[in-house]
Scaffold this motif. Structure first.
Motif, PDB file in Angstrom:
ATOM      1  N   SER A 109       1.023  -1.087  -0.347  1.00 45.95           N
ATOM      2  CA  SER A 109      -0.005   0.162  -0.040  1.00 45.95           C
ATOM      3  C   SER A 109       0.683   1.219  -0.263  1.00 45.95           C
ATOM      4  O   SER A 109       0.765   2.156  -0.366  1.00 45.95           O
ATOM      5  CB  SER A 109      -0.962  -0.427   1.221  1.00 45.95           C
ATOM      6  OG  SER A 109      -1.557  -0.865   1.098  1.00 45.95           O
ATOM      7  N   ASP A 133      -5.841   0.260  -4.180  1.00 39.12           N
ATOM      8  CA  ASP A 133      -5.925  -0.247  -3.457  1.00 39.12           C
ATOM      9  C   ASP A 133      -6.803  -1.686  -2.820  1.00 39.12           C
ATOM     10  O   ASP A 133      -7.701  -0.951  -2.717  1.00 39.12           O
ATOM     11  CB  ASP A 133      -5.626  -0.020  -2.226  1.00 39.12           C
ATOM     12  CG  ASP A 133      -5.150  -1.007  -0.797  1.00 39.12           C
ATOM     13  OD1 ASP A 133      -5.340  -1.576  -0.686  1.00 39.12           O
ATOM     14  OD2 ASP A 133      -3.624  -0.033  -0.094  1.00 39.12           O
ATOM     15  N   ASP A 152      -7.241  -3.665  -1.087  1.00 36.99           N
ATOM     16  CA  ASP A 152      -8.322  -4.270   0.384  1.00 36.99           C
ATOM     17  C   ASP A 152      -9.386  -2.802   0.249  1.00 36.99           C
ATOM     18  O   ASP A 152     -10.476  -3.261   0.830  1.00 36.99           O
ATOM     19  CB  ASP A 152      -7.260  -3.995   1.432  1.00 36.99           C
ATOM     20  CG  ASP A 152      -6.719  -4.804   1.955  1.00 36.99           C
ATOM     21  OD1 ASP A 152      -7.461  -6.378   1.258  1.00 36.99           O
ATOM     22  OD2 ASP A 152      -5.224  -5.195   1.869  1.00 36.99           O
TER      23      ASP A 152
HETATM   24 MG   LIG Z   1      -1.432  -2.841   1.638  1.00 38.95          MG
END
Ligand SMILES: [Mg+2]
Ligand SMILES: Nc1ncnc2c1ncn2[C@@H]1O[C@H](COP(=O)(O)OP(=O)(O)OP(=O)(O)O)[C@@H](O)[C@H]1O
Ligand SMILES: O=C(O)C1=C[C@@H](O)[C@@H](O)[C@H](O)C1
Length: 192
Positions: free
Chosen positions: A29, A45, A47
């Protein structure tokens, strides 16, 4: 001392789409965000996108619906990321465990697998909740999971970059250099 690397303007880009993969805490990230600034690309990202589309935080999603449901969201998000252009995609730590996800990502562009030692990973992840590490011996669990996952990370990698004990800007510059080499190798392959 003069560098042997070819002179390129900083605004030239080796690629306009790439993905970062690797274990939790290897820096996907953070490096992904910095790399996107460096290359003038958008940053995604997976997630965070899963959290947005499910309207839940990841620990809550694991707790209420289980890992399999989280994985299905994740695969769908990966599939949608293929349609994007001008993007750096940071995946989750387990994304490339599914062969279909590896295949999708590699069909779209280079996948850079970030690495770090178990000690570094433990240090970087202990302050933030990661459902798979919520047990008595997180460092032992990190070692186990790393061993179990190594072959999948290797199968996903266009190339690897270590983030251990390095400043993030140094990691970003290594990735950019390796992306140029990756592109040149691919162009040479196509000319053959
Ligand atoms: Mg991450
Ligand atoms: N090169 C680095 N040097 C020092 N700290 C770093 C470095 N890369 C990442 N970190 C820090 O380590 C922590 C974890 O990094 P990050 O969230 O980017 O990992 P991740 O690979 O995305 O993990 P996850 O798979 O759980 O999403 C963050 O606090 C981040 O700022
Ligand atoms: O390694 C994993 O399986 C995970 C890593 C995180 O990025 C999240 O995707 C989630 O916590 C699962």
């Amino acid at each position: 001392m003069a560098s042997s690397a070819p002179r390129r303007l900083r605004l030239e880009r080796p690629v306009t789409w790439l993905a970062l993969a690797g274990f939790m805490g290897t820096g996907k990230s953070r490096i992904g965000w910095e790399l996107s600034r460096r290359l003038g690309l958008n940053f995604i990202d997976t997630d965070r996108v899963v959290e947005r589309v499910s309207c839940m935080r990841i620990p809550e999603l694991f707790e209420l619906y289980g890992e399999a449901v989280f994985r299905d969201y994740e695969s769908e998000v990966v599939r949608r990321c293929l349609r994007l252009d001008e993007a750096v995609i940071s995946t989750g730590g387990g994304t490339v465990m599914r062969e279909a996800n590896r295949r999708m990502l590699l069909s779209r562009g280079p996948v850079i697998v970030l690495t770090a030692s178990p000690e570094t990973i433990y240090r970087r992840t202990r302050r933030h909740k990661r459902p798979l590490l919520e047990i008595g011996d997180p460092e032992g669990r990190i070692r186990e999971l790393l061993n179990a996952r190594q072959s999948a990370y290797d199968a996903a990698a266009s190339f690897h970059v270590s983030t251990d004990g390095r400043h993030s800007s140094d990691v970003v510059e290594e990735i950019v250099e390796k992306l140029w080499a990756w592109r040149e190798a691919r162009e040479a392959e196509r000319r053959r």
